[in-house]
Structure formats: structure tokens, C-alpha cells
Design an enzyme around this catalytic site. Structure first.
Site, PDB file in Angstrom:
ATOM      1  N   GLN A  12       0.858  -1.196   0.000  1.00  0.00           N
ATOM      2  CA  GLN A  12       0.000   0.000   0.000  1.00  0.00           C
ATOM      3  C   GLN A  12       0.889   1.239   0.000  1.00  0.00           C
ATOM      4  OE1 GLN A  12      -3.555  -0.494   2.892  1.00  0.00           O
ATOM      5  NE2 GLN A  12      -1.912  -1.763   3.730  1.00  0.00           N
ATOM      6  N   ASN A  13       2.180   1.034   0.249  1.00  0.00           N
ATOM      7  CA  ASN A  13       3.099   2.154   0.394  1.00  0.00           C
ATOM      8  C   ASN A  13       3.427   2.748  -0.967  1.00  0.00           C
ATOM      9  OD1 ASN A  13       3.089   1.509   3.086  1.00  0.00           O
ATOM     10  ND2 ASN A  13       4.969   0.299   2.974  1.00  0.00           N
ATOM     11  N   VAL A  14       3.669   4.040  -0.968  1.00  0.00           N
ATOM     12  CA  VAL A  14       3.973   4.753  -2.214  1.00  0.00           C
ATOM     13  C   VAL A  14       5.440   5.203  -2.228  1.00  0.00           C
ATOM     14  CG1 VAL A  14       1.599   5.527  -2.498  1.00  0.00           C
ATOM     15  CG2 VAL A  14       3.202   6.970  -1.226  1.00  0.00           C
ATOM     16  N   ASP A  15       6.228   4.703  -1.220  1.00  0.00           N
ATOM     17  CA  ASP A  15       7.596   5.230  -1.041  1.00  0.00           C
ATOM     18  C   ASP A  15       8.660   4.513  -1.884  1.00  0.00           C
ATOM     19  OD1 ASP A  15       7.572   3.646   2.246  1.00  0.00           O
ATOM     20  OD2 ASP A  15       8.124   2.785   0.311  1.00  0.00           O
ATOM     21  N   HIS A  26      -1.271   1.567  -4.455  1.00  0.00           N
ATOM     22  CA  HIS A  26      -1.636   2.983  -4.351  1.00  0.00           C
ATOM     23  C   HIS A  26      -0.674   3.901  -5.097  1.00  0.00           C
ATOM     24  CE1 HIS A  26      -3.862   1.801  -0.416  1.00  0.00           C
ATOM     25  NE2 HIS A  26      -4.562   1.536  -1.496  1.00  0.00           N
ATOM     26  N   GLY A  75       2.531  -4.468   9.091  1.00  0.00           N
ATOM     27  CA  GLY A  75       2.632  -3.018   9.294  1.00  0.00           C
ATOM     28  C   GLY A  75       1.529  -2.214   8.634  1.00  0.00           C
ATOM     29  N   THR A  76       0.282  -2.732   8.741  1.00  0.00           N
ATOM     30  CA  THR A  76      -0.824  -1.927   8.224  1.00  0.00           C
ATOM     31  C   THR A  76      -1.952  -1.903   9.238  1.00  0.00           C
ATOM     32  OG1 THR A  76      -2.428  -1.633   6.428  1.00  0.00           O
ATOM     33  CG2 THR A  76      -1.830  -3.896   6.963  1.00  0.00           C
ATOM     34  N   GLU A  83       0.699  -3.458  17.118  1.00  0.00           N
ATOM     35  CA  GLU A  83      -0.580  -3.317  17.838  1.00  0.00           C
ATOM     36  C   GLU A  83      -1.639  -4.146  17.127  1.00  0.00           C
ATOM     37  OE1 GLU A  83      -1.599   0.835  17.410  1.00  0.00           O
ATOM     38  OE2 GLU A  83      -2.294   0.539  15.339  1.00  0.00           O
ATOM     39  N   ALA A 123       8.429  -4.787  12.605  1.00  0.00           N
ATOM     40  CA  ALA A 123       8.711  -5.628  11.433  1.00  0.00           C
ATOM     41  C   ALA A 123      10.214  -5.786  11.211  1.00  0.00           C
ATOM     42  CB  ALA A 123       8.053  -5.003  10.201  1.00  0.00           C
TER      43      ALA A 123
HETATM   44  C1  BV8 Z   1     -11.805   3.580  -3.428  1.00  0.00           C
HETATM   45  C2  BV8 Z   1      -1.824   6.924  -1.346  1.00  0.00           C
HETATM   46  C3  BV8 Z   1     -13.783   3.675  -4.538  1.00  0.00           C
HETATM   47  C4  BV8 Z   1      -1.908   8.403  -1.172  1.00  0.00           C
HETATM   48  C5  BV8 Z   1      -3.557   5.962   0.112  1.00  0.00           C
HETATM   49  C6  BV8 Z   1     -16.064   6.440   3.500  1.00  0.00           C
HETATM   50  C7  BV8 Z   1     -15.884   7.667   2.891  1.00  0.00           C
HETATM   51  C8  BV8 Z   1     -15.026   7.836   1.799  1.00  0.00           C
HETATM   52  C9  BV8 Z   1     -14.329   6.751   1.307  1.00  0.00           C
HETATM   53  C10 BV8 Z   1     -14.512   5.542   1.934  1.00  0.00           C
HETATM   54  C11 BV8 Z   1     -15.365   5.366   3.009  1.00  0.00           C
HETATM   55  N1  BV8 Z   1     -15.300   4.066   3.384  1.00  0.00           N
HETATM   56  C12 BV8 Z   1     -14.449   3.420   2.594  1.00  0.00           C
HETATM   57  C13 BV8 Z   1     -13.975   4.304   1.697  1.00  0.00           C
HETATM   58  C14 BV8 Z   1     -13.071   4.022   0.661  1.00  0.00           C
HETATM   59  C15 BV8 Z   1     -11.687   4.547   1.050  1.00  0.00           C
HETATM   60  C16 BV8 Z   1     -11.292   4.067   2.429  1.00  0.00           C
HETATM   61  O1  BV8 Z   1     -10.968   2.912   2.590  1.00  0.00           O
HETATM   62  N2  BV8 Z   1     -11.312   4.969   3.421  1.00  0.00           N
HETATM   63  C17 BV8 Z   1     -10.939   4.587   4.777  1.00  0.00           C
HETATM   64  C18 BV8 Z   1     -10.230   5.773   5.466  1.00  0.00           C
HETATM   65  C19 BV8 Z   1     -12.200   4.161   5.525  1.00  0.00           C
HETATM   66  N3  BV8 Z   1     -10.850   3.962   0.065  1.00  0.00           N
HETATM   67  C20 BV8 Z   1     -10.630   4.640  -1.057  1.00  0.00           C
HETATM   68  O2  BV8 Z   1     -11.034   5.768  -1.264  1.00  0.00           O
HETATM   69  C21 BV8 Z   1      -9.858   3.884  -2.129  1.00  0.00           C
HETATM   70  N4  BV8 Z   1     -10.572   4.008  -3.356  1.00  0.00           N
HETATM   71  O3  BV8 Z   1     -12.380   2.971  -2.565  1.00  0.00           O
HETATM   72  O4  BV8 Z   1     -12.394   3.923  -4.573  1.00  0.00           O
HETATM   73  C22 BV8 Z   1     -14.314   4.023  -5.823  1.00  0.00           C
HETATM   74  C23 BV8 Z   1     -15.251   3.173  -6.354  1.00  0.00           C
HETATM   75  C24 BV8 Z   1     -15.790   3.491  -7.528  1.00  0.00           C
HETATM   76  C25 BV8 Z   1     -15.392   4.657  -8.199  1.00  0.00           C
HETATM   77  C26 BV8 Z   1     -14.429   5.498  -7.656  1.00  0.00           C
HETATM   78  C27 BV8 Z   1     -13.871   5.178  -6.451  1.00  0.00           C
HETATM   79  C28 BV8 Z   1      -8.486   4.476  -2.301  1.00  0.00           C
HETATM   80  C29 BV8 Z   1      -7.669   4.230  -1.060  1.00  0.00           C
HETATM   81  C30 BV8 Z   1      -6.226   4.632  -1.327  1.00  0.00           C
HETATM   82  C31 BV8 Z   1      -5.910   5.912  -0.594  1.00  0.00           C
HETATM   83  N5  BV8 Z   1      -4.486   6.241  -0.761  1.00  0.00           N
HETATM   84  N6  BV8 Z   1      -2.255   6.246  -0.109  1.00  0.00           N
HETATM   85  C32 BV8 Z   1      -0.785   8.931  -0.323  1.00  0.00           C
HETATM   86  O5  BV8 Z   1       0.046   8.145   0.170  1.00  0.00           O
HETATM   87  O6  BV8 Z   1      -0.722  10.158  -0.171  1.00  0.00           O
HETATM   88  S1  BV8 Z   1      -4.006   5.176   1.531  1.00  0.00           S
HETATM   89  C33 BV8 Z   1      -2.788   5.365   2.719  1.00  0.00           C
HETATM   90  O7  BV8 Z   1      -3.332   5.045   3.991  1.00  0.00           O
HETATM   91  C34 BV8 Z   1      -1.689   4.374   2.592  1.00  0.00           C
HETATM   92  O8  BV8 Z   1      -1.316   4.129   1.269  1.00  0.00           O
HETATM   93  C35 BV8 Z   1      -2.229   3.157   3.253  1.00  0.00           C
HETATM   94  O9  BV8 Z   1      -2.824   2.299   2.328  1.00  0.00           O
HETATM   95  C36 BV8 Z   1      -3.350   3.666   4.082  1.00  0.00           C
HETATM   96  C37 BV8 Z   1      -3.311   3.161   5.490  1.00  0.00           C
HETATM   97  O10 BV8 Z   1      -2.069   3.352   5.952  1.00  0.00           O
HETATM   98  P1  BV8 Z   1      -1.209   2.086   6.527  1.00  0.00           P
HETATM   99  O11 BV8 Z   1      -0.285   1.689   5.465  1.00  0.00           O
HETATM  100  O12 BV8 Z   1      -2.057   1.038   7.121  1.00  0.00           O
HETATM  101  O13 BV8 Z   1      -0.486   2.857   7.610  1.00  0.00           O
HETATM  102  P2  BV8 Z   1      -1.147   3.347   8.934  1.00  0.00           P
HETATM  103  O14 BV8 Z   1      -0.391   4.552   9.328  1.00  0.00           O
HETATM  104  O15 BV8 Z   1      -2.630   3.403   8.798  1.00  0.00           O
HETATM  105  O16 BV8 Z   1      -0.833   2.167   9.933  1.00  0.00           O
HETATM  106  C38 BV8 Z   1       0.507   1.810  10.168  1.00  0.00           C
HETATM  107  C39 BV8 Z   1       0.448   0.462  10.842  1.00  0.00           C
HETATM  108  O17 BV8 Z   1       1.785   0.028  11.044  1.00  0.00           O
HETATM  109  C40 BV8 Z   1      -0.209   0.534  12.207  1.00  0.00           C
HETATM  110  O18 BV8 Z   1      -1.051  -0.593  12.361  1.00  0.00           O
HETATM  111  C41 BV8 Z   1       0.984   0.456  13.170  1.00  0.00           C
HETATM  112  O19 BV8 Z   1       0.648  -0.245  14.363  1.00  0.00           O
HETATM  113  C42 BV8 Z   1       1.948  -0.378  12.388  1.00  0.00           C
HETATM  114  N7  BV8 Z   1       3.362  -0.146  12.696  1.00  0.00           N
HETATM  115  C43 BV8 Z   1       3.965   1.019  13.034  1.00  0.00           C
HETATM  116  N8  BV8 Z   1       5.292   0.804  13.180  1.00  0.00           N
HETATM  117  C44 BV8 Z   1       5.513  -0.511  12.916  1.00  0.00           C
HETATM  118  C45 BV8 Z   1       4.286  -1.122  12.605  1.00  0.00           C
HETATM  119  N9  BV8 Z   1       4.170  -2.421  12.296  1.00  0.00           N
HETATM  120  C46 BV8 Z   1       5.306  -3.151  12.283  1.00  0.00           C
HETATM  121  N10 BV8 Z   1       6.528  -2.643  12.566  1.00  0.00           N
HETATM  122  C47 BV8 Z   1       6.664  -1.337  12.886  1.00  0.00           C
HETATM  123  N11 BV8 Z   1       7.883  -0.839  13.166  1.00  0.00           N
END
Ligand code: BV8
Length: 256
Positions: free
Chosen positions: A110-113, A128, A197-198, A225, A241
């Protein structure tokens, strides 16, 4: 970590390492947590400095770019600069080793890095997009060079004059169809599926481990977590990780 925890952990590592050794097709879904130890802030980390007042969900949208293109462009430029200075960590490197060892391997990120590529991973599905790629916001074509304007304004497309934008998937935007198809195929054919890590809240990526479990894969979660995936995972390895994945690789394929 107390001795009893260490022992339990050790036993868990050994069992997952055995599953890793026996797997025919290993698939891995990674999130920002695998890049955290490279100093790339996760989406859940509090944004720092100028960005503290914004949440990624409100900046990573077409509406935000439409409304405040300078702000969104500046945010991505700030993130690109941080990512350029980051280096892949031991979690990225451990996944390269698994790719070399497993009969079949698919890395879905999911990462863009781009850090998986920089670590040496080859079969990477970028769900993504990639922040280091820039495209025309109107034509969608990738643009490699452009004149950086004086102010914070986004540069203009050399062909049509529209603003350029990062080649990433914003909230509300469709994922690249081929990437999503390949990710779903991997999730439904893997016999061992890692979720690393997601926070597993963003759709449709978060459905991949659910599909994998439904198709009989053994699901292993690596996180610091619990997440919505934890309840369906067969094994949950709690820890960073950068520590857990190398320990798994060492246990699965001990080097002399
Ligand atoms: C789509 C690129 C539909 C950009 C990203 C309600 C309203 C509006 C929309 C929605 C809704 N409900 C659902 C949706 C759809 C929406 C969605 O899911 N929203 C969520 C917030 C509910 N999804 C979308 O909009 C997707 N498109 O559905 O289109 C559609 C259908 C028809 C026609 C048109 C459209 C698009 C989703 C993509 C968004 N872009 N990134 C950018 O980077 O700027 S998402 C972005 O956040 C990341 O790419 C990643 O995917 C996402 C979540 O981040 P994580 O990677 O999980 O990271 P996070 O910080 O959340 O968590 C880190 C984890 O790591 C934690 O658990 C932590 O404990 C752990 N961690 C930390 N350190 C460590 C570790 N683990 C291990 N080791 C460590 N050291």
C-alpha cells in the site's frame, strides 16, 4: 520482553518459520509500518511541523488538490524529500530474502515510497501508486521533467498546461485495475499470507487478507498493535517488522 514472553515468541517464530519453509506461494501485504523504521512517518503517526494541523485523509484527495493545489503539492514535495533521505530497513531486506527462497512470491504494498524496490524486491504490486512518479492531472500521462515554479505552485504539464500531480491513488479514486486484479489473484492463490505493518482500515486493500483466509491461506500478522486483521490471523507476531521479519527468515533458512 520478559523471558516467558520471549519463549512464547520463540515458539511462535519457529512455527511460522516452518510454515514459511513449506509454503508454495507466499503473498505479503505491507503498509506504512514496514517503512516506519526507515524514518518514513506512517499515516497514523501525528503529522509534524506545518502538516500537524492536517490529516492525510483530508490532503490525499482530488477535492483537496482542486481546492488547494499549492498546499497538496507542497505536502507531497515534503514527503518525497523525506523518502529520498530514507533507506530500506531490515524488514524490507527480509522480504527480499523470502522472494529469493519461496517457490512463488508476491509482494503487495500500500506504500507509495518505493522502498521495497530500492531494497531489491522485484515482484512488487504498488496498489496505491508511487510518490516518486508524477503525472499530468488532466491527461494522466507520466511526466519526468518539468520546470519547478518559483512559488509553491504545482508545475504545469509541458503538453497541456494542466497542473502536475503525484502518481498516487487518492481517497475516492479507483485503484489501478491491473494492480488490484493481480493482488486479488495472489491473495486467493497464496497458501501463506503475511499482513505486515498496516492498520488494515483502508479499502479495498484491507479486504485482501480476508479473501486470503476465505481461500484457505494461513494468515500471519506482524504489527506492534492489534488491527481488524488480528481476529482472523492464524498467527500474530507482535513486534516491529524490522525485528520480527529477519528473525523469521533466520529461523526458516538458517545460514551456516
Ligand atoms: C476507493 C496513497 C472507490 C496516497 C492511500 C467512507 C468515505 C469515503 C471513502 C470511503 C469510506 N469508506 C471506505 C472508503 C473508501 C476509502 C477508504 O478505505 N477509506 C478509509 C479511510 C475508511 N478507500 C478509497 O477511497 C480507495 N478508493 O475505494 O475507490 C471508488 C469506487 C468506484 C469509483 C471510484 C472510487 C483508495 C484508497 C487509497 C488511498 N491512498 N495512499 C498517499 O500516500 O498520499 S491510503 C494510505 O493510507 C496508505 O497508502 C495506506 O494504504 C493507508 C493506510 O495506511 P497504513 O499503510 O495502514 O499505515 P497506517 O499509518 O494506517 O498504519 C501503520 C500500521 O503500522 C499501524 O497498524 C501500526 O501499528 C503499524 N506499525 C507502526 N510501526 C511498525 C508497525 N508495524 C510493524 N513494525 C513497525 N515498526
Amino acid at each position: 520482553m520478559g523471558n516467558h514472553l520471549l519463549a512464547a515468541h520463540h515458539d511462535l517464530i519457529s512455527r511460522v518459520a516452518e510454515a514459511l519453509r513449506r509454503a508454495h506461494h507466499v503473498a505479503v501485504l505491507t503498509g506504512a509500518g514496514v517503512s516506519a523504521e526507515s524514518g518514513v512517518p506512517t499515516f497514523r503517526d501525528a503529522q509534524t511541523g506545518l502538516w500537524a494541523r492536517y490529516s492525510p485523509e483530508e490532503l490525499a484527495t482530488p477535492q483537496a488538490f482542486e481546492r488547494t493545489p499549492h498546499l497538496v503539492w507542497a505536502w507531497y514535495r515534503w514527503r518525497r524529500d523525506r523518502i529520498r533521505r530514507a533507506v530500506p530497513n531490515s524488514a524490507h531486506r527480509a522480504l527480499v530474502e523470502v522472494e529469493h527462497r519461496a517457490p512463488r512470491f508476491t509482494l503487495i504494498t500500500q506504500n507509495v515510497d518505493g522502498l521495497h524496490h530500492r531494497a531489491g524486491s522485484r515482484r512488487v504490486i504498488e496498489l496505491h501508486g508511487n510518490i516518486m512518479r508524477t503525472k499530468c492531472s488532466r491527461e494522466g500521462i507520466i511526466v519526468h521533467t518539468w520546470d519547478e515554479p518559483e512559488d509553491d505552485a504545482p508545475p504545469m504539464c509541458p503538453r497541456c498546461g494542466a497542473y502536475l500531480r503525484p502518481d498516487v491513488v487518492w481517497f475516492g479514486e479507483m485503484l489501478p485495475q491491473e494492480a488490484l486484479r493481480a493482488a486479488l489473484e495472489a491473495a486467493t492463490s497464496a497458501d501463506l499470507f503475511f499482513v505486515v505493518g498496516t492498520s488494515a482500515v483502508v479499502q479495498p486493500a484491507a479486504s485482501l487478507p480476508v479473501e486470503a483466509a476465505r481461500h484457505g491461506a494461513t494468515v500471519v500478522e506482524v504489527n506492534v498493535e492489534p488491527t481488524p486483521v488480528t481476529r482472523l490471523a492464524h498467527y500474530v507476531l507482535t513486534g516491529p517488522a524490522g525485528t520480527v521479519l529477519p528473525a523469521l527468515v533466520r529461523a526458516a533458512w538458517p545460514t551456516p
